[in-house]
Design an enzyme around this catalytic site. Structure first.
Site, PDB file in Angstrom:
ATOM      1  N   CYS A  69       0.749  -1.248   0.000  1.00 62.03           N
ATOM      2  CA  CYS A  69       0.000   0.000   0.000  1.00 62.03           C
ATOM      3  C   CYS A  69       0.784   1.306   0.000  1.00 62.03           C
ATOM      4  CB  CYS A  69      -1.026   0.008   1.117  1.00 62.03           C
ATOM      5  SG  CYS A  69      -0.408  -0.410   2.726  1.00 62.03           S
ATOM      6  N   HIS A 125      -0.988   6.477   5.437  1.00 62.46           N
ATOM      7  CA  HIS A 125       0.087   5.499   5.224  1.00 62.46           C
ATOM      8  C   HIS A 125       1.228   6.004   4.352  1.00 62.46           C
ATOM      9  CE1 HIS A 125       0.741   0.903   5.750  1.00 62.46           C
ATOM     10  NE2 HIS A 125       1.711   1.649   6.276  1.00 62.46           N
TER      11      HIS A 125
END
Length: 539
Positions: A69, A125
């Protein structure tokens, strides 16, 4: 068109959805054979996603830049390969002291300079830093509400109503998951059972405020669903025959519907572009709670189609007519496409994305993207992209399995037991005829010209791409987000600052027997093979 685009309010909805659970639900709209490809498609309900798919353009050959990710999200927001920004190998972790470089230009920064209001709610993230210097408000976002990394990178405490435990083991040695408002921790541990509802409320308020001010807006909503450990609120827990995965997916679907309803209520739906996609393929190591790649090979962590080919829906009535597009496209292309639609100047940026707005206007148009490099989760400059595709053919120059694609996988190419393997000649597959990449064509001489073309493009690509030094491997225990003080004791529990208790739910949560929690989460694993160099790869 430029007039409409100047009034455009883009929304990016990027769920952490394990690929084919959504992708082949879209496929169900196209063919009666889909139930045989996705047998669990009838065990969950996603009516609001169905509406977007039916009313928009959905891409059947849409790719991400990484099978994990953080690098994938960096490329989405910047239109640049992750190797240019140093967001590799793997992902940022709670103790990462670095993040996305501040000299990277994001979609939010470009739109903010154009007068747009900007908000992110959900999973960032792309780093936190020791003082919050890598949080979203430093990259063009006016506001942020969310957990800054995957919620399995914290102790798993409560995932379902009634203090019911999570179904997975997580990272018990790290601090509890923090909820940030801009750069301030406002809750630690975050209450996962109410998180989606609070993110939706912030998003709806943001849209309403922008509408009242007559301002265009950019909303980035990267969901934590349906990443493990799955979680759900009272309204969605125990409702799906698909179990916890289905509950989580249905809550995501509800959240999408809430945002769309707000746009309709404020008469903004026709001036708002919604781009729905994913950041990587399914985590097959989670088995029935990790998603399914359907006919595509392998899953998360690999450069096979199951790891990097993802769903994408673009919805903007009446400017985009509904239908399927088979053109080659990527998350890299989101920024340059929005730049064209909104008339943004990107002339001073080095972009790897291309403007695919012709595919939004005409699904049968030739894709402006001619080639696409497929990088592994731990790229090295010496090896470059493991695969290259032109949309019809895909050549694998290297293959490497991943623990994220299940150690018990029946396919020997998928699990971590498959070592780094060079292929000369490269493995070659016709993705139009063989999306499962089962029938290697490399030894058939009639495909020699195709192989030479893909090989030459890859060599030229490797010679021109500039790499930044890797940033995800730099860690500092003092960088872990802490509601109190990072130097507190005993660490990490002393960082908790629970929010005041909330009222009990109005109706009891339905009960469902909980399976035993397997101890199968791997925080890091060693890549096998002589190259790339040995290091610990974070999931």
């Amino acid at each position: 068109m430029l007039y409409v685009s100047r009034q455009l309010s883009p929304i990016l909805l990027t769920p952490n959805i394990h690929k084919v659970s959504l992708y082949h639900y879209i496929y169900n709209l196209l063919t009666a054979t889909a139930p045989s490809l996705e047998p669990d498609a009838t065990t969950y309900r996603t009516p609001r996603l169905d509406e977007l798919a039916e009313g928009g353009r959905f891409f059947t050959q849409f790719y991400v830049t990484s099978p994990v990710c953080s690098p994938s999200r960096a490329s989405l927001l910047t239109g640049r390969l992750q190797v240019r920004s140093g967001v590799y190998p793997g992902t940022f972790t709670p103790d990462s002291s670095l993040g996305l470089p501040h000299n990277e230009t994001t979609i939010a920064a470009l739109l903010k300079d154009k007068g747009y209001r900007t908000l992110i709610v959900g999973k960032w993230h792309l780093g936190v830093g020791t003082t919050g210097e890598y949080l979203p408000t430093h990259y063009g976002f006016d506001q942020y509400l969310g957990v800054p990394y995957s919620h399995d990178m914290c102790p798993c405490k409560v995932c379902f109503p009634g203090d019911q435990p999570c179904l997975e083991q997580c990272w018990n040695q790290d601090v509890s998951c923090p909820l940030f408002s801009n750069t301030t921790v406002v809750e630690q541990p975050v209450d996962l059972t109410s998180l989606t509802g609070r993110l939706v409320e912030r998003a709806r308020d943001f849209i309403q405020d922008a509408a009242a001010a007559g301002s265009p807006f950019f909303l980035y909503f990267p969901f934590h669903h349906v990443h493990h450990p799955q979680f759900a609120s009272t309204d969605h827990y125990g409702r799906s025959e698909r179990g916890a995965f289905g509950d989580s997916l249905e809550e995501l679907d509800w959240a999408v519907g809430q945002v769309v309803d707000q746009l309709n209520n404020l008469n903004l739906i026709n001036s708002t572009l919604i781009w729905f996609t994913s950041d990587n393929g399914p985590s097959l190591m989670r088995k029935e709670r990790g998603g399914c790649a359907g006919p595509l090979r392998c899953g998360k962590g690999t450069t096979w189609e199951g790891g990097v080919r993802v769903p994408a829906i673009v919805h903007w009535p009446p400017h985009i007519t509904p239908g399927r597009c088979m053109g080659l496209a990527s998350t890299l292309d989101v920024l340059p496409t929005l730049a064209t639609l909104v008339d943004l100047d990107t002339s001073d940026l080095t972009l790897d994305g291309v403007d695919i707005s012709p595919l939004l206007r005409d699904p049968l148009a030739q894709s402006p993207r001619k080639m696409y490099p497929v990088y592994p989760q731990a790229p090295t400059q010496s090896l470059g992209p493991f695969a290259v595709t032109n949309g019809t053919y895909k050549a694998h120059f290297y293959t490497l399995g991943s623990a994220l694609s299940d150690g018990g996988n029946y396919d020997p190419m998928c699990p971590a037991s498959h070592p780094l393997t060079p292929h000369n000649p490269p493995l070659l597959y016709n993705l139009q005829h063989d999306p499962g990449e089962r029938y290697d064509l490399s030894n058939d001489t009639k495909y020699l010209e195709v192989l030479n073309m893909l090989t030459q493009w890859r060599e030229e690509h490797m010679a021109t791409v500039t790499w930044m030094e890797a940033r995800t491997t730099v860690v500092d225990p003092m960088a872990e987000p802490c509601c109190t003080l990072p130097s507190c004791s005993p660490f990490p529990g002393c960082c908790d600052c629970p929010a005041p208790s909330r009222p009990a739910p109005s109706r009891p949560a339905p009960s469902r027997p909980l399976p035993s929690r397997p101890v199968n989460h791997i925080k890091g694993y060693l890549l096998q093979g002589p190259q790339p160099p040995t290091f610990w790869q974070w999931l």
